[in-house]
Design a protein around this motif. Structure first.
Motif, PDB file in Angstrom:
ATOM      1  N   GLY A 296       5.721  28.740  33.105  1.00 32.79           N
ATOM      2  CA  GLY A 296       5.613  29.658  34.064  1.00 32.79           C
ATOM      3  C   GLY A 296       4.321  29.341  34.981  1.00 32.79           C
ATOM      4  O   GLY A 296       3.307  28.689  34.581  1.00 32.79           O
ATOM      5  N   TYR A 297       4.630  29.800  36.413  1.00 30.68           N
ATOM      6  CA  TYR A 297       3.559  29.580  37.127  1.00 30.68           C
ATOM      7  C   TYR A 297       2.300  30.903  37.111  1.00 30.68           C
ATOM      8  O   TYR A 297       2.668  31.702  36.527  1.00 30.68           O
ATOM      9  N   ASP A 298       1.239  30.479  37.846  1.00 31.82           N
ATOM     10  CA  ASP A 298       0.226  31.583  37.721  1.00 31.82           C
ATOM     11  C   ASP A 298       0.416  32.436  38.982  1.00 31.82           C
ATOM     12  O   ASP A 298      -0.385  33.403  39.092  1.00 31.82           O
ATOM     13  N   ARG A 299       1.362  32.295  39.634  1.00 27.18           N
ATOM     14  CA  ARG A 299       1.647  33.076  40.801  1.00 27.18           C
ATOM     15  C   ARG A 299       3.024  33.266  41.438  1.00 27.18           C
ATOM     16  O   ARG A 299       3.705  32.011  40.887  1.00 27.18           O
ATOM     17  N   GLY A 300       3.398  34.211  41.845  1.00 31.91           N
ATOM     18  CA  GLY A 300       4.819  34.379  42.640  1.00 31.91           C
ATOM     19  C   GLY A 300       4.722  33.657  43.844  1.00 31.91           C
ATOM     20  O   GLY A 300       3.847  33.997  44.469  1.00 31.91           O
ATOM     21  N   ARG A 301       5.922  33.034  44.386  1.00 34.61           N
ATOM     22  CA  ARG A 301       5.978  32.672  45.752  1.00 34.61           C
ATOM     23  C   ARG A 301       7.058  33.363  46.535  1.00 34.61           C
ATOM     24  O   ARG A 301       7.368  33.238  47.861  1.00 34.61           O
ATOM     25  N   THR A 302       7.895  34.210  45.918  1.00 28.84           N
ATOM     26  CA  THR A 302       8.750  35.035  46.737  1.00 28.84           C
ATOM     27  C   THR A 302       8.440  36.295  47.734  1.00 28.84           C
ATOM     28  O   THR A 302       7.341  36.767  47.077  1.00 28.84           O
ATOM     29  N   GLN A 303       9.091  36.399  48.774  1.00 28.23           N
ATOM     30  CA  GLN A 303       8.500  37.657  49.564  1.00 28.23           C
ATOM     31  C   GLN A 303       9.693  38.547  49.395  1.00 28.23           C
ATOM     32  O   GLN A 303       9.328  39.630  50.028  1.00 28.23           O
TER      33      GLN A 303
ATOM     34  N   LEU B 161      11.943  35.804  38.998  1.00 31.26           N
ATOM     35  CA  LEU B 161      11.995  36.177  40.256  1.00 31.26           C
ATOM     36  C   LEU B 161      12.111  37.721  40.295  1.00 31.26           C
ATOM     37  O   LEU B 161      11.591  38.318  41.233  1.00 31.26           O
ATOM     38  N   ASN B 162      13.060  38.284  39.608  1.00 33.84           N
ATOM     39  CA  ASN B 162      13.400  39.677  39.519  1.00 33.84           C
ATOM     40  C   ASN B 162      12.718  40.358  38.174  1.00 33.84           C
ATOM     41  O   ASN B 162      13.046  41.688  38.095  1.00 33.84           O
ATOM     42  N   HIS B 163      12.205  39.702  37.441  1.00 37.62           N
ATOM     43  CA  HIS B 163      11.833  40.439  36.295  1.00 37.62           C
ATOM     44  C   HIS B 163      10.534  41.387  36.410  1.00 37.62           C
ATOM     45  O   HIS B 163       9.608  40.998  37.131  1.00 37.62           O
ATOM     46  N   PRO B 164      10.687  42.407  36.010  1.00 32.97           N
ATOM     47  CA  PRO B 164       9.509  43.743  36.357  1.00 32.97           C
ATOM     48  C   PRO B 164       8.359  43.313  35.462  1.00 32.97           C
ATOM     49  O   PRO B 164       8.438  42.741  34.453  1.00 32.97           O
ATOM     50  N   LEU B 165       7.325  43.582  36.170  1.00 32.49           N
ATOM     51  CA  LEU B 165       5.803  43.393  35.770  1.00 32.49           C
ATOM     52  C   LEU B 165       5.387  44.547  34.927  1.00 32.49           C
ATOM     53  O   LEU B 165       4.419  45.052  35.034  1.00 32.49           O
ATOM     54  N   ASP B 166       5.909  44.636  33.709  1.00 29.94           N
ATOM     55  CA  ASP B 166       5.892  45.615  32.900  1.00 29.94           C
ATOM     56  C   ASP B 166       5.680  45.416  31.538  1.00 29.94           C
ATOM     57  O   ASP B 166       5.738  46.146  30.568  1.00 29.94           O
ATOM     58  N   CYS B 167       5.059  44.207  31.281  1.00 27.91           N
ATOM     59  CA  CYS B 167       4.768  43.676  29.884  1.00 27.91           C
ATOM     60  C   CYS B 167       3.903  44.649  29.056  1.00 27.91           C
ATOM     61  O   CYS B 167       4.249  44.964  27.848  1.00 27.91           O
TER      62      CYS B 167
ATOM     63  N   GLY C 137       4.944  41.008  22.609  1.00 28.94           N
ATOM     64  CA  GLY C 137       4.195  40.296  21.559  1.00 28.94           C
ATOM     65  C   GLY C 137       5.453  39.669  20.576  1.00 28.94           C
ATOM     66  O   GLY C 137       4.968  38.668  19.672  1.00 28.94           O
ATOM     67  N   GLU C 138       6.543  39.980  20.776  1.00 32.05           N
ATOM     68  CA  GLU C 138       7.628  39.337  20.083  1.00 32.05           C
ATOM     69  C   GLU C 138       8.677  38.887  21.167  1.00 32.05           C
ATOM     70  O   GLU C 138       9.906  38.490  20.973  1.00 32.05           O
ATOM     71  N   CYS C 139       8.304  38.420  22.506  1.00 30.78           N
ATOM     72  CA  CYS C 139       9.389  38.399  23.547  1.00 30.78           C
ATOM     73  C   CYS C 139       9.297  36.841  23.716  1.00 30.78           C
ATOM     74  O   CYS C 139       8.380  36.109  24.129  1.00 30.78           O
ATOM     75  N   ASP C 140      10.596  36.282  23.825  1.00 33.49           N
ATOM     76  CA  ASP C 140      10.541  34.780  23.934  1.00 33.49           C
ATOM     77  C   ASP C 140      10.466  34.556  25.303  1.00 33.49           C
ATOM     78  O   ASP C 140      10.046  33.394  25.880  1.00 33.49           O
ATOM     79  N   LEU C 141      10.627  35.393  26.304  1.00 35.71           N
ATOM     80  CA  LEU C 141      10.303  35.295  27.884  1.00 35.71           C
ATOM     81  C   LEU C 141       8.679  34.998  28.062  1.00 35.71           C
ATOM     82  O   LEU C 141       8.494  34.019  28.838  1.00 35.71           O
ATOM     83  N   GLN C 142       8.114  35.766  27.325  1.00 37.53           N
ATOM     84  CA  GLN C 142       6.706  35.709  27.435  1.00 37.53           C
ATOM     85  C   GLN C 142       6.131  34.396  26.781  1.00 37.53           C
ATOM     86  O   GLN C 142       5.476  33.752  27.383  1.00 37.53           O
ATOM     87  N   ASP C 143       6.671  34.140  25.556  1.00 40.74           N
ATOM     88  CA  ASP C 143       6.187  32.772  25.025  1.00 40.74           C
ATOM     89  C   ASP C 143       6.585  31.502  25.918  1.00 40.74           C
ATOM     90  O   ASP C 143       5.749  30.614  26.031  1.00 40.74           O
ATOM     91  N   GLN C 144       7.733  31.450  26.471  1.00 41.92           N
ATOM     92  CA  GLN C 144       8.082  30.434  27.462  1.00 41.92           C
ATOM     93  C   GLN C 144       7.268  30.136  28.708  1.00 41.92           C
ATOM     94  O   GLN C 144       7.042  29.369  29.343  1.00 41.92           O
ATOM     95  N   ALA C 145       6.903  31.428  29.274  1.00 40.94           N
ATOM     96  CA  ALA C 145       6.448  31.637  30.395  1.00 40.94           C
ATOM     97  C   ALA C 145       4.872  31.089  30.262  1.00 40.94           C
ATOM     98  O   ALA C 145       4.166  30.580  31.192  1.00 40.94           O
ATOM     99  N   MET C 146       4.421  31.186  29.012  1.00 36.84           N
ATOM    100  CA  MET C 146       3.044  30.704  28.723  1.00 36.84           C
ATOM    101  C   MET C 146       3.235  29.022  28.837  1.00 36.84           C
ATOM    102  O   MET C 146       2.144  28.218  29.340  1.00 36.84           O
ATOM    103  N   ALA C 147       4.153  28.432  28.578  1.00 33.27           N
ATOM    104  CA  ALA C 147       4.451  26.727  28.615  1.00 33.27           C
ATOM    105  C   ALA C 147       4.840  26.715  29.958  1.00 33.27           C
ATOM    106  O   ALA C 147       4.432  25.498  30.402  1.00 33.27           O
TER     107      ALA C 147
ATOM    108  N   ARG D 124      12.366  22.828  34.224  1.00 33.23           N
ATOM    109  CA  ARG D 124      12.255  24.004  33.195  1.00 33.23           C
ATOM    110  C   ARG D 124      11.347  24.980  34.106  1.00 33.23           C
ATOM    111  O   ARG D 124      11.384  26.096  34.125  1.00 33.23           O
ATOM    112  N   GLN D 125      10.403  24.601  34.578  1.00 32.72           N
ATOM    113  CA  GLN D 125       9.388  25.410  35.565  1.00 32.72           C
ATOM    114  C   GLN D 125      10.166  26.174  36.705  1.00 32.72           C
ATOM    115  O   GLN D 125       9.901  27.045  36.809  1.00 32.72           O
ATOM    116  N   GLY D 126      11.132  25.316  37.214  1.00 33.66           N
ATOM    117  CA  GLY D 126      11.959  25.832  38.220  1.00 33.66           C
ATOM    118  C   GLY D 126      12.951  26.938  37.709  1.00 33.66           C
ATOM    119  O   GLY D 126      13.113  27.794  38.384  1.00 33.66           O
TER     120      GLY D 126
END
Length: 680
Positions: A117-124, A92-98, A105-115, A83-85
């Motif tokens: 998600g990594y605390d940093r990105g690895r893509t170049q 990977l391509n999601h914009p950083l515009d939360c 505040g009502e975003c499923d992606l935000q909620d699941q990223a809390m559980a 799931r983390q993967g």
């Protein structure tokens, strides 16, 4: 039943359930984005991965049916890593515009990223960017945020039945689009905003106006059509910021029609916020005491048979009940709630409600639609009918305009004269209806508004009786109302009393005083020289003609009972206060009764409802549909061959609220060409 083991717990679930549903049944939450209970399974997001014994790799639980002996593990190290993967790939391509996203505040992606998600990105690599798509004035798009869950596509195709949304391209190049950059024409299009698990599809009128945690949430009932959908009113201060659907399996499931969702901005414009009295030909602001005194004096000095009262489409039950009690005390018999002149027979309740109930449509196996464009007149009822049609492929026949109903229908012509042939068994459809287990018909307002409406009502009743629609445990006779206040007013008996005049007779002239109780859908030019008292909440047609204006409250501003087309009495709650000096409508009637010296016997809403429940038992238990006894209604007579018309030309503007909505004006402009073409 199927036996399986989930996280060491042995459980039984019905055959055909998926592993995802089985986990949820035992109280285990599985993260997901693409799965939705009411949509076909897609298996796109892979967020719901679980471990299955003897399987070489994690499985997508939403797409895997249960089987006997299955052993599922939902919280192992391999499952969490998988799931983390998946989450890392989604971001990977999601914009950083939360911070500026309306979904925040009502975003499923935000909620699941809390559980997960990594605390940093690895893509170049550079992030993907996608051009925004135009989907009309109601839906704002930010397609770079899209995670390709395809919920919106499946909803538009399966539930709405208007396949105008799809995907082009493959892999990273896939884009969700309307193909030709056009507005979505479905009257249910706003539901894809709720379905979108990220901020790709958001509410255009609500954009950048408020945050979810700033809003006060009030559960209520929609009144912009007669379905009575469950809604949630979100307010900030004294302003309605948005309206969203609530779950009600018996009525709207979890969907909401576009007009009900987006017309709320009409509550801000052209509001009546203080009493007005016409002096020297000009409406002049006055105090409440002066306004009530003027109304009382005019009514006292006019003989009762020269006074007429017309109740509008948005009036609540308590107000109509109070007005009827007042009119009875004054001996005024000229009253009507059918301001469109529909030939509804108030003597038998089964003759003017949707007896099958909306949820009951899912039991029908043959349908006849008479003078009704369901897609526009009741989008939520159309969605329920389409759901049943897709399950069974049942025959659906239409008499009236051959409108697109998102399902395959048999068009029997535009003349209602064919009803007699079906009832007599001379038409091929008669055998289909008789051989069905639970056939039903839906009778629309365009058929009942005609001069021969009473004869059509009687013919439809005869057809229902002759074609197996009336059974001990099934009543397939249904009237589809358009006005939220109509059924409640008919239940109260707000129709002409002995020797009283109906709405058409009141409008023929001869009245000295006409009281318009929120009635705006009449031809006010026919009121002649009558003194017109208008009680309502918008400066619409009735207020323009009025000599005296008593400002009332809109449905978001009062606690009130409304009865939907099924005959289901439901409680709506006020979310904000009425503007200025406007008052709740029942209070205005109560104050007027005191000015007339005929004080009504209640001082608050609790006392009023106690009297209401005592006089009309169906209002003692709200939320239920009481079974109505079958009987005779309608008036036998000749039916002309004139074609059945449309109940309204513009779905987006049907009442004082929607006509004053900027958003509905944009929708009208967007779709006017199509509406005009159909009318032509």
């Amino acid at each position: 039943m199927t036996k399986l083991t989930i996280d060491g717990i042995e459980t039984e679930v019905p055959h055909g359930r998926t592993v995802f549903q089985a986990c949820r049944d035992v109280g285990i939450e599985i993260p997901h984005f693409c799965f939705h209970e009411r949509l076909a399974i897609a298996g796109n997001c892979r967020m719901c991965l679980v471990e299955m014994e003897k399987a070489p790799k994690p499985i997508a639980s939403c797409a895997m049916p249960v089987s006997d002996g299955m052993v599922i593990k939902t919280n192992t190290a391999s499952v969490i890593k998988a799931r983390q993967g998946v989450m890392e790939f989604l971001l990977l391509n999601h914009p950083l515009d939360c911070p500026i996203c309306d979904q925040g505040g009502e975003c499923d992606l935000q909620d699941q990223a809390m559980a997960y998600g990594y605390d940093r990105g690895r893509t170049q690599e550079m992030r993907r960017a996608v051009k925004d798509k135009y989907m009309g004035p109601l839906i704002k798009t930010e397609m770079t945020r899209c995670i390709h869950c395809t919920r919106c596509i499946r909803f538009i195709d399966e539930i709405a039945g208007v396949p105008e949304l799809g995907a082009i391209g493959r892999g990273e190049g896939m884009e969700v689009t309307t193909y030709v950059e056009k507005a979505l024409t479905s009257e249910l299009s706003g539901n894809i905003i709720d379905l979108c698990p990220v901020g790709a599809l958001t509410n255009a009128p609500y954009a950048f106006t408020a945050r979810p945690w700033e809003l006060r949430k009030t559960e209520s009932i929609d009144v912009l059509d007669a379905v009575g959908a469950a809604i949630r009113i979100d307010t900030r201060g004294a302003e309605v910021m948005r309206i969203m659907p609530r779950l009600n399996e018996d009525v709207n499931e979890e969907w909401l029609a576009d007009k009900s969702r987006f017309a709320y901005d009409g509550l801000k414009y052209q509001r009546l916020d203080r009493p007005y009295l016409r002096k020297n030909g000009k409406l002049t602001p006055v105090s409440w005491s002066e306004a009530l005194s003027a109304a009382a004096e005019k009514i006292k000095n006019t003989v009762p048979n020269k006074i007429g009262v017309i109740a509008g489409d948005l009036v609540d039950v308590e107000t109509v009940y109070g007005m009827r009690r007042l009119l009875d005390g004054l001996g005024i018999n000229n009253r009507d709630c059918r301001q469109d002149g529909a030939a509804l027979d108030p003597k038998n309740r089964a003759g003017y409600i949707f007896n099958t109930t909306i949820a009951g449509i899912e039991q029908a196996d043959a349908v006849l639609i008479i003078g009704c464009d369901l897609k526009r007149e009741a989008p939520l009822v159309m969605a329920r009918l389409r759901k049943r049609y897709l399950q069974t492929g049942m025959p659906v026949a239409v008499i009236g305009q051959n409108a697109s109903l998102t399902i395959k229908t048999e068009h029997l012509g535009e003349s209602p004269a064919v009803l007699a042939d079906i009832a007599a068994g001379k038409h091929p459809l008669a055998q289909k209806l008789k051989s069905a287990q639970k056939p039903m018909l839906i009778l629309g307002m365009s058929a009942l508004r005609r001069a021969d409406g009473a004869a059509i009502l009687a013919a439809a009743r005869q057809l229902a009786e002759n074609c197996n629609m009336i059974q001990a445990d099934w009543n397939g006779f249904n009237v589809l109302h358009l006005a939220a206040g109509r059924v409640g007013a008919l239940d109260i008996g707000f129709v002409p009393a002995q020797a009283g005049k109906d709405v058409n007779q009141i409008l023929q002239g001869g009245m000295d005083v006409v009281y318009l109780l929120g009635a705006d859908e009449i031809d006010t030019t026919k009121l002649g020289q009558a003194f017109v008292i208008y009680q309502g909440h918008h400066g619409d047609a009735g207020a323009e003609r009025a000599d005296l204006i008593l400002p009332g409250a809109a449905y978001t501003e009062k606690d009130a009972i409304y009865v939907n087309t099924e005959g289901r009495a439901q409680l709506a709650f006020g979310a904000i206060m009425p503007p200025g000096e406007a008052r709740e409508d029942w209070k205005i009637i109560r104050a007027l009764s005191e000015a007339l010296g005929k004080s009504l016997p209640w001082n608050n809403l609790v006392e009023l409802r106690a009297h209401l429940a005592r006089d009309y038992a169906q209002f003692a238990a709200l939320g239920n549909v009481a079974k109505s006894n079958w009987g005779s209604f309608g008036t036998s007579g000749s039916i002309t061959a004139a074609p059945l018309g449309s109940a309204f030309k513009n779905y987006y503007m049907t009442c004082a609220i929607s006509r004053n909505s900027v958003t509905m004006a944009k929708c009208t402009q967007e779709f006017q060409m199509g509406i005009t073409a159909e009318a032509a």
